[in-house]
Design a protein around this motif. Structure first.
Motif, PDB file in Angstrom:
ATOM      1  N   LEU A  79       0.817  -1.217   0.000  1.00 36.23           N
ATOM      2  CA  LEU A  79       0.000   0.000   0.000  1.00 36.23           C
ATOM      3  C   LEU A  79       0.846   1.260   0.000  1.00 36.23           C
ATOM      4  N   GLN A  83       4.264   2.811  -5.220  1.00 32.03           N
ATOM      5  CA  GLN A  83       3.850   1.746  -6.118  1.00 32.03           C
ATOM      6  C   GLN A  83       2.574   2.115  -6.877  1.00 32.03           C
ATOM      7  N   SER A  84       1.596   2.664  -6.180  1.00 36.95           N
ATOM      8  CA  SER A  84       0.358   3.040  -6.856  1.00 36.95           C
ATOM      9  C   SER A  84       0.590   4.229  -7.789  1.00 36.95           C
ATOM     10  N   TYR A  85       1.462   5.153  -7.390  1.00 36.25           N
ATOM     11  CA  TYR A  85       1.751   6.309  -8.230  1.00 36.25           C
ATOM     12  C   TYR A  85       2.473   5.878  -9.509  1.00 36.25           C
ATOM     13  N   LYS A  87       2.303   2.980 -10.908  1.00 42.10           N
ATOM     14  CA  LYS A  87       1.345   2.257 -11.735  1.00 42.10           C
ATOM     15  C   LYS A  87       0.424   3.233 -12.464  1.00 42.10           C
ATOM     16  N   SER A  88       0.097   4.353 -11.830  1.00 44.11           N
ATOM     17  CA  SER A  88      -0.776   5.347 -12.462  1.00 44.11           C
ATOM     18  C   SER A  88      -0.085   6.046 -13.621  1.00 44.11           C
ATOM     19  N   ASP A 105      -4.829  12.760  -8.873  1.00 49.88           N
ATOM     20  CA  ASP A 105      -4.770  11.847  -7.733  1.00 49.88           C
ATOM     21  C   ASP A 105      -4.514  12.559  -6.408  1.00 49.88           C
TER      22      ASP A 105
END
Length: 193
Positions: A79, A83-85, A87-88, A105
């Motif tokens: 989380l 990692q999420s950034y 991927k975005s 975001d």
């Protein structure tokens, strides 16, 4: 070259969080005595032959039974923000795309969540303000007690007394009928399309 910019930004952000020279004293979890031990329980069955082969201060192996391992939880999802950034911004075409994704975001979504949460709380407060004070339910008793503790004036007008206008009821029913007609006209052939 222009299409490699988002990937370069992503690799820079990812490589910034990697420890190049980890310290064994601080970054590695050392093994402890508990990690080498195996939990066991004693068996009620006692084999006299096994007891004769062991010394006085030893417990015979036939008496020890290893405990079955408990099922563990599945691994935790990653989380972290990076990692999420990453991927975005992976599918961004240029630096403008990276800026738009970052703005969306980190600014727009945070603002929208705050607005939605505030509207929910305001609606809840408004609904509770108009709740009834009469009745025998536990909620109404607690409400009357709370208002009495705070020395607030308990409203005497019921919530239903405010909406006894026949004209308002007629107007609302007309709007409802009009909406249903519009809905049926617009979406009645949706299944056929």
């Amino acid at each position: 070259m222009a299409s490699d910019v988002p990937m370069e930004i992503g690799s820079i952000l990812q490589s910034a969080s990697i420890k190049r020279h980890p310290s064994p004293k601080h970054d590695v979890n050392p093994s402890t005595a508990a990690s080498a031990k195996h939990p066991v329980r004693f068996s009620s069955y006692h084999d006299p032959d096994a007891a004769s082969n062991s010394a006085e201060d030893e417990i015979p192996l036939s008496v020890l039974q290893p405990l079955p391992r408990q099922k563990t939880m599945p691994p935790l999802p990653d989380l972290r923000f990076e990692q999420s950034y990453l991927k975005s911004i992976e599918k961004a075409e240029s630096w403008k795309g990276v800026l738009w994704i970052t703005f969306r975001d980190q600014v727009v979504m945070c603002f929208a969540q705050g607005v939605i949460w505030t509207l929910i709380l305001s609606g809840w407060r408004h609904m509770n303000r108009a709740s009834k004070f009469s009745g025998r339910s536990v909620g109404s008793r607690i409400r009357r007690w709370w208002w009495g503790v705070n020395n607030w004036k308990i409203p005497t007008e019921t919530a239903s007394g405010k909406f006894r206008s026949r004209k308002l009821a007629h107007d609302v029913s007309e709007v409802s009928r009009g909406f249903l007609r519009y809905y049926k006209d617009q979406f009645s052939n949706a299944a056929l399309d």
